[in-house]
Motif scaffolding. Structure first.
Motif, PDB file in Angstrom:
ATOM      1  N   ARG A  53       0.827  -1.206   0.000  1.00 43.98           N
ATOM      2  CA  ARG A  53       0.000   0.000   0.000  1.00 43.98           C
ATOM      3  C   ARG A  53       0.863   1.258   0.000  1.00 43.98           C
ATOM      4  O   ARG A  53       0.523   2.263  -0.624  1.00 43.98           O
ATOM      5  N   LEU A  56       1.940   2.140  -3.405  1.00 45.23           N
ATOM      6  CA  LEU A  56       0.883   2.695  -4.254  1.00 45.23           C
ATOM      7  C   LEU A  56       0.678   4.194  -4.059  1.00 45.23           C
ATOM      8  O   LEU A  56      -0.081   4.812  -4.813  1.00 45.23           O
ATOM      9  N   HIS A  82      -6.591  -0.400  -5.743  1.00 41.77           N
ATOM     10  CA  HIS A  82      -6.241  -1.477  -4.810  1.00 41.77           C
ATOM     11  C   HIS A  82      -6.663  -2.837  -5.368  1.00 41.77           C
ATOM     12  O   HIS A  82      -5.942  -3.828  -5.208  1.00 41.77           O
ATOM     13  N   GLU A  85      -4.263  -3.912  -8.173  1.00 41.43           N
ATOM     14  CA  GLU A  85      -2.949  -4.315  -7.649  1.00 41.43           C
ATOM     15  C   GLU A  85      -3.060  -5.477  -6.661  1.00 41.43           C
ATOM     16  O   GLU A  85      -2.053  -5.920  -6.098  1.00 41.43           O
ATOM     17  N   VAL A  87      -4.288  -5.490  -3.663  1.00 41.29           N
ATOM     18  CA  VAL A  87      -3.877  -5.029  -2.335  1.00 41.29           C
ATOM     19  C   VAL A  87      -5.137  -4.657  -1.564  1.00 41.29           C
ATOM     20  O   VAL A  87      -5.906  -3.807  -2.005  1.00 41.29           O
ATOM     21  N   SER A  88      -5.355  -5.301  -0.426  1.00 39.16           N
ATOM     22  CA  SER A  88      -6.530  -4.993   0.385  1.00 39.16           C
ATOM     23  C   SER A  88      -6.199  -3.900   1.392  1.00 39.16           C
ATOM     24  O   SER A  88      -5.242  -4.043   2.161  1.00 39.16           O
ATOM     25  N   PRO A  89      -6.983  -2.812   1.415  1.00 37.16           N
ATOM     26  CA  PRO A  89      -6.711  -1.745   2.391  1.00 37.16           C
ATOM     27  C   PRO A  89      -7.007  -2.143   3.829  1.00 37.16           C
ATOM     28  O   PRO A  89      -6.595  -1.479   4.758  1.00 37.16           O
TER      29      PRO A  89
END
Length: 235
Positions: A53, A56, A82, A85, A87-89
């Motif tokens: 993250r 990013l 997210h 990519e 990617v989990s926030p």
């Protein structure tokens, strides 16, 4: 409940030669360590996700410039980024959420007078002079300087030290990555979470004061583990 009670009793029997009357308390600490070992791979994944993250943030800054006048469109674009990519926030919340069942299991186990229709023998176990089924309010009835009161005083000191360490660690991480903090505000609700995160460890003091001592031991052990784990994984 009966199966878990038997597990705690068996662990206490194994640890009794080393810890004597506090063997059940040691069994709870060991159980907590086993739970944390099971979720450690998720904690490592959460640390990798945090670093992803952070990587990013330049792209999020570009989206902020592009959609700065349209907050809803900006939030949607950030969430889509997210997703693209992978990617989990919110990935960092998973290790903590998976520990909730274990905590409540201990809470109910040491709050119940009976288990399987029989008296709960675990309530007779102690940590030094403090019964594992009692709370801080019960310990205060014997006086702050009683055996049980001193046990809780020791727990509060440990929690305060761990909370202060976690607070400084969180502040240092946020200071080292101000862009991530600003970018988090573009995700629904995540900005508020980011702001209160450094103070979360201090809430443990309240938890320790209101739950049975057995559950408090779980919280203290898990919180200490988390502080050390974060210091290692996020260095």
């Amino acid at each position: 409940m009966s199966v878990f009670a038997n597990l705690v009793e068996h662990l206490a029997d194994l640890l009794q030669p080393l810890f004597g009357a506090s063997a059940a308390a040691a069994a709870i600490v060991l159980f907590t360590a086993l739970v944390r070992l099971l979720v450690h791979p998720l904690s490592r994944a959460a640390a990798r996700g945090q670093k992803a993250r952070t990587a990013l943030q330049p792209k999020i800054a570009e989206l902020r410039k592009k959609h700065g006048k349209n907050p809803e469109k900006l939030q949607k674009a950030v969430l889509e980024l997210h997703a693209e990519e992978k990617v989990s926030p919110l990935a960092g919340c998973l290790p903590g959420m998976l520990q909730i069942p274990a905590f409540f299991l201990l809470y109910h186990l040491f709050s119940s007078e009976t288990i399987g229709g029989e008296p709960n023998g675990l309530l007779g176990h102690q940590l030094l002079a403090a019964p594992l089924g009692e709370r801080w309010a019960d310990a205060l009835q014997g006086g702050v300087l009683s055996g049980a009161g001193l046990v809780y005083a020791g727990l509060f000191v440990v929690v305060a030290c761990v909370a202060a360490f976690s607070y400084r660690l969180s502040r240092r991480m946020m200071a080292a990555n101000p862009a991530a903090q600003a970018g988090g505000e573009q995700l629904p609700g995540l900005g508020a979470v980011t702001k209160v995160m450094p103070f979360m460890s201090f809430f443990t003091l309240v938890t320790v004061a209101v739950v049975p001592l057995a559950a408090a031991l779980y919280v203290v052990t898990s919180t200490t583990w988390s502080a050390v784990e974060r210091a290692v994984l996020y260095r």
